[in-house]
Design a protein around this motif. Structure first.
Motif, short mmCIF file in Angstrom:
data_model
loop_
_atom_site.label_atom_id
_atom_site.label_comp_id
_atom_site.label_asym_id
_atom_site.label_seq_id
_atom_site.Cartn_x
_atom_site.Cartn_y
_atom_site.Cartn_z
N GLN A 111 0.87 -1.18 0.00
CA GLN A 111 0.00 0.00 0.00
C GLN A 111 0.91 1.22 0.00
OE1 GLN A 111 -1.78 -1.44 3.71
NE2 GLN A 111 -3.80 -1.07 2.81
N GLU A 120 -4.08 7.16 7.60
CA GLU A 120 -4.82 6.31 6.67
C GLU A 120 -5.74 7.14 5.79
OE1 GLU A 120 -6.68 3.17 8.90
OE2 GLU A 120 -4.80 2.08 9.09
N ILE A 152 -4.38 0.37 6.92
CA ILE A 152 -3.01 0.00 6.57
C ILE A 152 -2.69 -1.34 7.24
CG2 ILE A 152 -0.57 0.61 6.83
CD1 ILE A 152 -1.39 3.54 6.70
N ARG A 195 -4.39 3.20 -0.22
CA ARG A 195 -4.45 1.93 0.52
C ARG A 195 -4.74 0.73 -0.38
NH1 ARG A 195 -7.69 5.05 3.84
NH2 ARG A 195 -9.51 3.76 3.43
#
Length: 290
Positions: A111, A120, A152, A195
């Motif tokens: 990611q 995030e 994550i 992500r």
């Protein structure tokens, strides 16, 4: 050429975490960009300011290379990104991912925002532009649809010399059967969420595989986060002022821009290398082993 995303395209991105095959440059534009990149490679084989040229291609190239800053301001790219992030856009980084013909270089499953110090956030989008034929044979990106809905996840650093990622980070346990290829023709672009799980394989083709990755963020990404980080405003305004705004390079490898580059690298280093199991050469500054 339609540049803003349609409602169906936005839905695809929101559902899957990525969208592919968005046209942004015609054949003439791609040829010009490739010619300028290859001219840079020929003229600066020894790099600049004590750094290898690949250092600037792979980390913050928009700070010292006008071509990369200009590409990040391309209206067709900005229009598509604006459809997702809104009208106020900054560029956090610009990178060139080059795999030579027959190269074993890969990018492992990961990611993007794992080590970037942005939490995030949903307010980061990577625009990945093909400057060559990026087919499955050439090692195009692959995506796991819907994986951006995860937080994550844990990544493990590796010592794989063929991994193009800065610390060889990878996610374990990926079901390859779920992966969808994102093959691109020259001048096409994909967009993916920070992500979204993605990876790319070796280049089994007879030509260079050249990709341009531009990381776009919004002003709000830095709200409440510690430390300092830098971004180049490319559309709208930054009223939040969480980013240190930079203007882009004065000229190719201008002395003042090289000094700023080193400062940005120092300020980003502790965040981007936190917890690294191996030396992260791209963020280690001058004198690091390549």
């Amino acid at each position: 050429m339609q540049t803003h995303l349609t409602a169906d395209q936005k839905r695809h991105y929101e559902t899957n975490g990525y969208i592919c095959n968005l046209p942004v440059f015609d054949a003439q534009g791609v040829a010009r960009i490739r010619s300028e990149i290859e001219a840079l490679e020929a003229a600066h084989r020894s790099g600049a300011n004590g750094q290898d040229l690949n250092q600037y291609f792979r980390v913050n190239g928009h700070v010292v290379i006008p071509l990369l800053a200009d590409l990040a301001r391309s209206p067709a790219i900005l229009d598509a990104v604006e459809s997702i992030l809104g009208e106020n856009l900054l560029v956090w980084s610009v990178e060139l991912f080059i795999k030579e013909a027959g190269s074993e270089k890969i990018v492992s499953w990961h990611q993007d925002i794992t080590y970037w110090g942005m939490g995030e956030t949903n307010d980061e989008v990577t625009a990945w532009v093909a400057l060559s034929d990026v087919s499955e044979q050439a090692g195009c990106m692959r995506f796991i649809p819907g994986s951006h809905r995860n937080g994550i996840v844990d990544h493990q650093d590796t010592a794989d010399g063929n991994n193009l990622l800065s610390r060889g980070q990878q996610i374990g346990g990926i079901n390859e059967e779920e992966a969808c290829p994102g093959a691109l023709k020259p001048g096409e672009m994909s967009l993916h969420h920070g992500r979204c799980f993605h990876a790319s394989g070796p280049n089994r083709s007879d030509g260079r595989r050249i990709g341009l990755a531009i990381r776009y963020v919004t002003p709000e990404v830095r709200e409440g986060l510690p430390g300092r980080d830098y971004a180049m405003l490319v559309r709208g305004s930054d009223e939040a002022r969480g980013w240190v705004n930079i203007a882009g390079p004065r000229d190719l490898f201008h002395a003042a821009d090289l000094s700023l580059y080193d400062k940005i690298l120092r300020d980003q280093q502790s965040t981007l290398t936190a917890g690294a199991e191996n030396n992260v050469a791209l963020y280690a500054g001058k004198g690091a082993e390549a």
